[in-house]
Write a protein that holds these residues in place. Sequence first.
Motif, PDB file in Angstrom:
ATOM      1  N   GLU A   1      33.776  39.128  37.540  1.00  0.00           N
ATOM      2  CA  GLU A   1      34.483  38.689  36.336  1.00  0.00           C
ATOM      3  C   GLU A   1      34.499  37.169  36.224  1.00  0.00           C
ATOM      4  O   GLU A   1      34.426  36.605  35.127  1.00  0.00           O
ATOM      5  CB  GLU A   1      35.915  39.230  36.328  1.00  0.00           C
ATOM      6  CG  GLU A   1      36.639  38.921  35.025  1.00  0.00           C
ATOM      7  CD  GLU A   1      38.051  39.465  34.980  1.00  0.00           C
ATOM      8  OE1 GLU A   1      38.661  39.404  33.888  1.00  0.00           O
ATOM      9  OE2 GLU A   1      38.539  39.940  36.021  1.00  0.00           O
ATOM     10  N   ALA A   2      34.546  36.479  37.369  1.00  0.00           N
ATOM     11  CA  ALA A   2      34.583  35.015  37.352  1.00  0.00           C
ATOM     12  C   ALA A   2      33.292  34.425  36.783  1.00  0.00           C
ATOM     13  O   ALA A   2      33.281  33.276  36.312  1.00  0.00           O
ATOM     14  CB  ALA A   2      34.829  34.480  38.760  1.00  0.00           C
ATOM     15  N   ASP A   3      32.209  35.203  36.818  1.00  0.00           N
ATOM     16  CA  ASP A   3      30.922  34.713  36.285  1.00  0.00           C
ATOM     17  C   ASP A   3      30.877  34.756  34.770  1.00  0.00           C
ATOM     18  O   ASP A   3      30.030  34.096  34.152  1.00  0.00           O
ATOM     19  CB  ASP A   3      29.765  35.572  36.831  1.00  0.00           C
ATOM     20  CG  ASP A   3      29.686  35.545  38.342  1.00  0.00           C
ATOM     21  OD1 ASP A   3      29.997  34.491  38.929  1.00  0.00           O
ATOM     22  OD2 ASP A   3      29.312  36.576  38.929  1.00  0.00           O
ATOM     23  N   LEU A   4      31.747  35.521  34.153  1.00  0.00           N
ATOM     24  CA  LEU A   4      31.647  35.792  32.729  1.00  0.00           C
ATOM     25  C   LEU A   4      32.351  34.719  31.909  1.00  0.00           C
ATOM     26  O   LEU A   4      33.364  34.151  32.338  1.00  0.00           O
ATOM     27  CB  LEU A   4      32.264  37.159  32.405  1.00  0.00           C
ATOM     28  CG  LEU A   4      31.682  38.365  33.145  1.00  0.00           C
ATOM     29  CD1 LEU A   4      32.403  39.633  32.704  1.00  0.00           C
ATOM     30  CD2 LEU A   4      30.187  38.489  32.912  1.00  0.00           C
ATOM     31  N   PRO A   5      31.839  34.465  30.699  1.00  0.00           N
ATOM     32  CA  PRO A   5      32.544  33.552  29.792  1.00  0.00           C
ATOM     33  C   PRO A   5      33.848  34.185  29.324  1.00  0.00           C
ATOM     34  O   PRO A   5      34.046  35.399  29.419  1.00  0.00           O
ATOM     35  CB  PRO A   5      31.556  33.381  28.639  1.00  0.00           C
ATOM     36  CG  PRO A   5      30.711  34.611  28.671  1.00  0.00           C
ATOM     37  CD  PRO A   5      30.587  34.986  30.115  1.00  0.00           C
ATOM     38  N   ALA A   6      34.743  33.354  28.804  1.00  0.00           N
ATOM     39  CA  ALA A   6      36.036  33.855  28.326  1.00  0.00           C
ATOM     40  C   ALA A   6      35.826  34.752  27.113  1.00  0.00           C
ATOM     41  O   ALA A   6      34.837  34.640  26.392  1.00  0.00           O
ATOM     42  CB  ALA A   6      36.958  32.686  27.984  1.00  0.00           C
ATOM     43  N   GLY A   7      36.776  35.639  26.879  1.00  0.00           N
ATOM     44  CA  GLY A   7      36.708  36.515  25.729  1.00  0.00           C
ATOM     45  C   GLY A   7      37.626  37.703  25.887  1.00  0.00           C
ATOM     46  O   GLY A   7      38.197  37.933  26.957  1.00  0.00           O
ATOM     47  N   ASP A   8      37.770  38.471  24.785  1.00  0.00           N
ATOM     48  CA  ASP A   8      38.677  39.623  24.802  1.00  0.00           C
ATOM     49  C   ASP A   8      37.989  40.906  25.255  1.00  0.00           C
ATOM     50  O   ASP A   8      38.631  41.789  25.816  1.00  0.00           O
ATOM     51  CB  ASP A   8      39.262  39.845  23.400  1.00  0.00           C
ATOM     52  CG  ASP A   8      40.151  38.696  22.963  1.00  0.00           C
ATOM     53  OD1 ASP A   8      40.994  38.270  23.779  1.00  0.00           O
ATOM     54  OD2 ASP A   8      39.989  38.232  21.824  1.00  0.00           O
ATOM     55  N   ARG A   9      36.693  41.026  24.974  1.00  0.00           N
ATOM     56  CA  ARG A   9      35.987  42.298  25.164  1.00  0.00           C
ATOM     57  C   ARG A   9      34.956  42.165  26.276  1.00  0.00           C
ATOM     58  O   ARG A   9      34.077  41.310  26.234  1.00  0.00           O
ATOM     59  CB  ARG A   9      35.326  42.719  23.856  1.00  0.00           C
ATOM     60  CG  ARG A   9      36.336  42.832  22.704  1.00  0.00           C
ATOM     61  CD  ARG A   9      35.674  42.733  21.349  1.00  0.00           C
ATOM     62  NE  ARG A   9      34.892  43.905  21.027  1.00  0.00           N
ATOM     63  CZ  ARG A   9      34.161  44.030  19.913  1.00  0.00           C
ATOM     64  NH1 ARG A   9      34.136  43.041  19.039  1.00  0.00           N
ATOM     65  NH2 ARG A   9      33.478  45.117  19.684  1.00  0.00           N
ATOM     66  N   ILE A  10      35.039  43.042  27.271  1.00  0.00           N
ATOM     67  CA  ILE A  10      34.172  42.948  28.444  1.00  0.00           C
ATOM     68  C   ILE A  10      32.702  43.094  28.072  1.00  0.00           C
ATOM     69  O   ILE A  10      31.835  42.426  28.629  1.00  0.00           O
ATOM     70  CB  ILE A  10      34.588  43.996  29.510  1.00  0.00           C
ATOM     71  CG1 ILE A  10      33.814  43.792  30.822  1.00  0.00           C
ATOM     72  CG2 ILE A  10      34.374  45.411  28.996  1.00  0.00           C
ATOM     73  CD1 ILE A  10      34.202  42.562  31.573  1.00  0.00           C
ATOM     74  N   VAL A  11      32.378  43.972  27.095  1.00  0.00           N
ATOM     75  CA  VAL A  11      30.977  44.155  26.737  1.00  0.00           C
ATOM     76  C   VAL A  11      30.413  42.907  26.064  1.00  0.00           C
ATOM     77  O   VAL A  11      29.252  42.528  26.297  1.00  0.00           O
ATOM     78  CB  VAL A  11      30.791  45.401  25.841  1.00  0.00           C
ATOM     79  CG1 VAL A  11      31.098  46.675  26.606  1.00  0.00           C
ATOM     80  CG2 VAL A  11      31.630  45.320  24.585  1.00  0.00           C
ATOM     81  N   CYS A  12      31.205  42.245  25.251  1.00  0.00           N
ATOM     82  CA  CYS A  12      30.749  41.010  24.608  1.00  0.00           C
ATOM     83  C   CYS A  12      30.568  39.898  25.632  1.00  0.00           C
ATOM     84  O   CYS A  12      29.602  39.122  25.564  1.00  0.00           O
ATOM     85  CB  CYS A  12      31.736  40.567  23.531  1.00  0.00           C
ATOM     86  SG  CYS A  12      31.832  41.687  22.114  1.00  0.00           S
ATOM     87  N   ARG A  13      31.477  39.832  26.575  1.00  0.00           N
ATOM     88  CA  ARG A  13      31.365  38.805  27.625  1.00  0.00           C
ATOM     89  C   ARG A  13      30.115  39.033  28.457  1.00  0.00           C
ATOM     90  O   ARG A  13      29.415  38.078  28.822  1.00  0.00           O
ATOM     91  CB  ARG A  13      32.616  38.840  28.503  1.00  0.00           C
ATOM     92  CG  ARG A  13      33.898  38.482  27.758  1.00  0.00           C
ATOM     93  CD  ARG A  13      35.131  38.760  28.608  1.00  0.00           C
ATOM     94  NE  ARG A  13      35.212  37.833  29.753  1.00  0.00           N
ATOM     95  CZ  ARG A  13      36.078  37.988  30.752  1.00  0.00           C
ATOM     96  NH1 ARG A  13      36.918  39.034  30.745  1.00  0.00           N
ATOM     97  NH2 ARG A  13      36.105  37.127  31.742  1.00  0.00           N
TER      98      ARG A  13
END
Length: 662
Positions: free
Chosen positions: A593-605
């Motif tokens: 999760e720390a690799d992902l950009p910020a956002g509300d939706r996990i699939v979009c991130r």
Amino acid sequence: MILVSAKVGPFRSMNSEQTVEIDPTVTVFVGMNEAGKTVLLKALHKSFDAVGEDEFDPVDDYPRKDLSSYLKQHKTEPATATVLTYELEESEVGAANEALKTKLPSGFRIAVTHKYDNTIQLSLLVDETPVIQAFAKTLSSDAQTAMKEAKTLRAIPDLLKEASLTAEDNAALASLNTRLQATKWSNVSQWEVWSHVRANVPKFLYFSDYDTLPGKMNLADLAQRAEAAKNDPKQLTAAHRSVLALLRMADISMEDLVSPGSYEELKAKIEGVSISLTDQVMEFWKQNEDLEVEVDLKADPTDAVPFNNGANLYLRIKNRRHRGVSTPFDQRSRGFIWFFSFLVWFDSVQHQLDPSGKSAGKKLILLLDEPGLALHALAQADFLRYIDRLAQDHQVLYTTHSPFMIHSDRLHQVRLVEDQLKVGTVISSNLNGSDPRTIFPLQAALGWTIAQNLFISERNLLVEGPSELIYLQVASSLFDAKGTPGLRADLTIVPTGGLDNVATFVSLLGASGLKLAVLHDYKGSPEQKLTVLVRDKLLNAKSLFNVSQFRDEKKFGQSTTPTDIEDLFTPSLYLKYFNTTFAKQLAGKEVNEADLPAGDRIVCRLEKYVEANGISLRPSGGFNHYAVASQFASSPPKSLDVATSARFAALFGAINDVFDAS
């Protein structure tokens, strides 16, 4: 004892080793024609044939492209054909521990390697320490002290040579020496465990369309062939063996066949068995319940050889619906013939293994090759019920390319079989990356279930796509397994193919008087098309849900942030299945999760992460959400974490309440 995995190959079209996980009850092998489904079943069958008639032959079974080079080493270094891993049942573990003083753990496994020269090698790990300790307790204190340093049973006699032994010590030592002399294995306890459980290793029974009963058989010719087959098994074809199985069930020997004046008795015996088998078939055969099998014994000197020599056995099928008209057995429905013939063969093999009928059936693994090939779609559904009945006592492995022979809610039992260029037969449980032609029966099975349920289910939950269907079904099953309420059992989840189709489905189903609810992803504001449905009174406002209402435990029931159904899972859980699904494309990289950009939706991130890092997961960009859902369905977690459970519990409760009130 159950089979938990099979490592097969090289074998025929399997140019390389393939490992297959076997379901405890039913395993379904799905693939196109000539993909290698039968090859897998035959490899298992030859490993441990229930009737001892089939075994490995390198000329027939080793991949042809490498056969010449392999034959040069076959006699000195026979290759491995299969490695079969079995898991002991709890009762077997308990019995072994009690009898042998071992401490085998729950889920104890034994791997049996089958070579092309039809020898076997065993792999099992048994700690001798508990056995040594148990033996020590039978000795005097001086003897116990002398053997204190023993690490193996074989070391004990040498350690006791200098000890002062009592008569009881000498008797115990003599008994131990007898045990040591029984095997050359260094770990004697391993040998004793194998000797204790080897009789429980299940054998394989293979049945295909080629093993069906014929319409007639000359008894004199059959008797001659059966006698000649003692030296030359090729004298008997599948048809001959099928009739012999029927005769064996009727307790008719070869001597009875050639004895003059015994035909009335023979006919009576065979008719009795046929009536019993017909009754068994009709428990599951619902296509035409007016059929029955007739048996006749008569001579016909005008017939062709060998049917002009003495009495012939005739099998016919009578249809009471058409005033008792009968036709030769092999000219009737192939489905009914297959069903009846299988029962004959199956019961006969069980009788051969154990005439008492008490235990042999528990020691068979059934290999059914295309069992539904000749059955009407609805008859295939009947046959699936029969397979479920068989699976109560036996593991069942069967092949198919029919969507009607697949339970759409049991995709974890499915293994895909493909014939890949330059690789040969490949077997996998992962839908991701599979040939669309291979997974078509799975898609069709899902579509058939949906289409069927549209007309028979009173209560329907409309969702956007198949991913929602999978997540809801699996999560509900996990709840049910724990004894907590999941979705109500009479509720049908209907994927509509996207939000744009929801209005059409609501109109069609609502017009049929069915009860409806809608669950959709939330983009941050109300969906205009859905609010129109409520405004026009096509849908009750209380029956319209979006997944954001179940994301924040403090705000259950309120629309919050943009949310997909994937966001009901904790990010770490969803990423676990994402990483597994795309392990090959990620080349060992674990996305956190720390690799992902910020956002509300996990699939979009995740889609932003994939694009930013130049990772190609599909030609159109992003990633296949359904592939992750399929991976979740094929290997679901044993339980859900607390946060995820709370979200799904709130969702299930809200949906159930709507239908309870309606």
